[in-house]
Scaffold this active site. Structure first.
Site, PDB file in Angstrom:
ATOM      1  N   GLN A 133      -1.299  -2.592  -7.401  1.00 28.99           N
ATOM      2  CA  GLN A 133      -0.200  -2.314  -8.332  1.00 28.99           C
ATOM      3  C   GLN A 133       0.344  -3.575  -8.983  1.00 28.99           C
ATOM      4  OE1 GLN A 133       2.391  -0.841  -4.939  1.00 28.99           O
ATOM      5  NE2 GLN A 133       3.990  -1.848  -6.139  1.00 28.99           N
ATOM      6  N   CYS A 139       4.234   1.848  -7.170  1.00 32.07           N
ATOM      7  CA  CYS A 139       3.494   2.423  -6.041  1.00 32.07           C
ATOM      8  C   CYS A 139       3.369   3.937  -6.168  1.00 32.07           C
ATOM      9  CB  CYS A 139       4.207   2.093  -4.747  1.00 32.07           C
ATOM     10  SG  CYS A 139       5.914   2.647  -4.763  1.00 32.07           S
ATOM     11  N   HIS A 279       8.881   2.948  -0.842  1.00 24.86           N
ATOM     12  CA  HIS A 279       7.480   2.694  -1.169  1.00 24.86           C
ATOM     13  C   HIS A 279       6.692   3.991  -0.960  1.00 24.86           C
ATOM     14  CE1 HIS A 279       3.888   0.388  -1.818  1.00 24.86           C
ATOM     15  NE2 HIS A 279       3.424   0.543  -0.589  1.00 24.86           N
TER      16      HIS A 279
END
Ligand SMILES: *[C@@H]1O[C@H](CO)[C@@H](O)[C@H](O)[C@H]1NC(C)=O
Ligand SMILES: *[C@@H]1O[C@H](CO)[C@@H](O)[C@H](O)[C@H]1NC(C)=O
Ligand SMILES: *[C@@H]1O[C@H](CO)[C@@H](O)[C@H](O)[C@H]1NC(C)=O
Ligand SMILES: *[C@@H]1O[C@H](CO)[C@@H](O)[C@H](O)[C@H]1NC(C)=O
Length: 333
Positions: A133, A139, A279
């Site tokens: 990324q 993410c 995340h």
């Protein structure tokens, strides 16, 4: 010995042999210079170099201390080793809570058994290579493409490579925020209502916010339905992965995770509540090691991070909130 370690030794030998200036007698500094070379980083001697060197030494101490203890996972140097956690968080994680707890559930448990362990990577060509990324809190787009890529491959036998950048640039109307965060469930909704996602080749990734360049006639992947797994229903996640396909989920990354190298990650630093997850990743299977159950997870920090880009995290305890907002798409074939 891994290829990186070997390269390290070779470099060490070369540098020692050439009387490389500036390495000095300080083993920390010698190691830092090797790490810089291995990671293709350059800081001219000066303030930034000193700051990076200090961060590196401080991280190295934490890693060594952890590895000297009795833990289910090991830490190691990686591409992030010259950053403070705060700096890392700003670049790679999302900062504002996403609407994780607002993800209403529609997953229905089925009767009958599902596998005790599974690894979709080993069942066929169902999982694309680990992606990176870069410094962008995107993410959630990688978790989304990874999940849809696998779901389509399992349904059709065809493994596509889908465009994260389209989600970064175009999915704002579904409470997604490009490099500043988003959720796979909301991204699946976007693909469903937007009528498609393009391929990586047609819509390449840039690791920054951009303007939407979606071309409907070039869409190659479609979603028929979005399945949200009930808050805290980790067993439901297991059933979904075991029965159907990989599942997207989010969890809270804390400093110890930044240094993860291998083994089953567990933490006492992270929280379990939906407002703390920062995340998103992809569960591609689950297993058990010495009585410790774990998830097999595809990350989006490149294949040199963790175990070839993957990590294991303890299963069955909502570790770091991993069961707070899990979802997957039903592809439209
Ligand atoms: C390491 O930790 C495990 C689990 O907590 C424990 O069973 C084991 O006895 C410990 N080993 C040592 C050498 O302390
Ligand atoms: C959460 O949802 C509300 C209502 O749809 C929206 O206004 C808000 O922007 C969302 N928050 C985030 C971080 O997406
Ligand atoms: C799944 O979650 C998304 C957002 O997180 C929401 O928009 C959608 O309505 C949910 N789906 C169902 C069927 O509840
Ligand atoms: C990226 O764009 C979103 C809107 O789509 C915005 O909310 C966010 O602040 C931007 N992030 C960065 C890092 O520019």
């Amino acid at each position: 010995m891994g290829p990186l370690a070997l390269l390290g030794l070779l470099l060490a030998a070369c540098l020692a042999g050439s009387g490389f200036a500036g390495g000095g007698g300080d083993p920390d500094e010698r190691l830092f210079r090797l790490w810089l070379a291995q990671n293709n980083k350059h800081y001219s001697l000066g303030e930034e170099y000193q700051q990076r060197f200090q961060n590196f030494v401080s991280n190295k101490r934490k890693i060594d201390k952890h590895n000297a203890g009795n833990h289910t996972f090991q830490m190691g140097l990686n591409a992030f080793s010259d950053m403070t956690f705060n700096e890392f968080r700003k670049k790679y994680l999302w900062h504002e809570p996403q609407n994780c707890s607002a993800t209403t559930s529609n997953f229905v448990s089925s009767a009958g058994p599902y596998p005790k362990t599974i690894d979709w990577r080993k069942k066929g060509k169902y999982v694309t290579p680990v992606k990176n990324q870069g410094p962008c809190g995107s993410c959630w787009t990688f978790s989304t493409t990874g999940c849809l890529e696998s779901a389509i491959a399992i349904a059709t036998g065809k493994l596509l490579n889908l465009a994260e950048q389209q989600l970064v640039d175009c999915a704002q109307n579904f409470n997604n925020h490009g490099c500043s965060g988003g959720l796979p469930s909301q991204a699946f909704e976007y693909i469903l209502y937007n009528k498609g996602l393009m391929g990586e080749d047609m819509y390449p990734y840039h690791a920054e916010n951009g303007t939407c360049k979606f071309q409907p006639q070039k869409a190659i992947a479609f979603v028929k339905d979005v399945i949200n797994i009930t808050l805290y229903d980790e067993q439901g996640m297991e059933e979904a992965v075991g029965r159907y396909n990989p599942v997207s989920f989010a969890f809270e990354v804390t400093e110890d995770f930044m240094h993860y190298k291998q083994g089953v990650y567990t933490s006492t630093q992270c929280d379990k509540t939906p407002d703390k997850v920062n995340h998103a990743v992809l569960a591609v299977g689950y297993g058990e090691e010495n009585g410790l159950p774990y998830w097999i997870v595809k990350n989006s920090w490149g294949f040199q991070w963790g175990m070839d880009g993957y990590f294991y995290i303890e299963r069955g305890k909502n570790m770091c909130g991993l069961a707070d907002c899990a979802s997957y798409p039903v592809p439209l074939i």
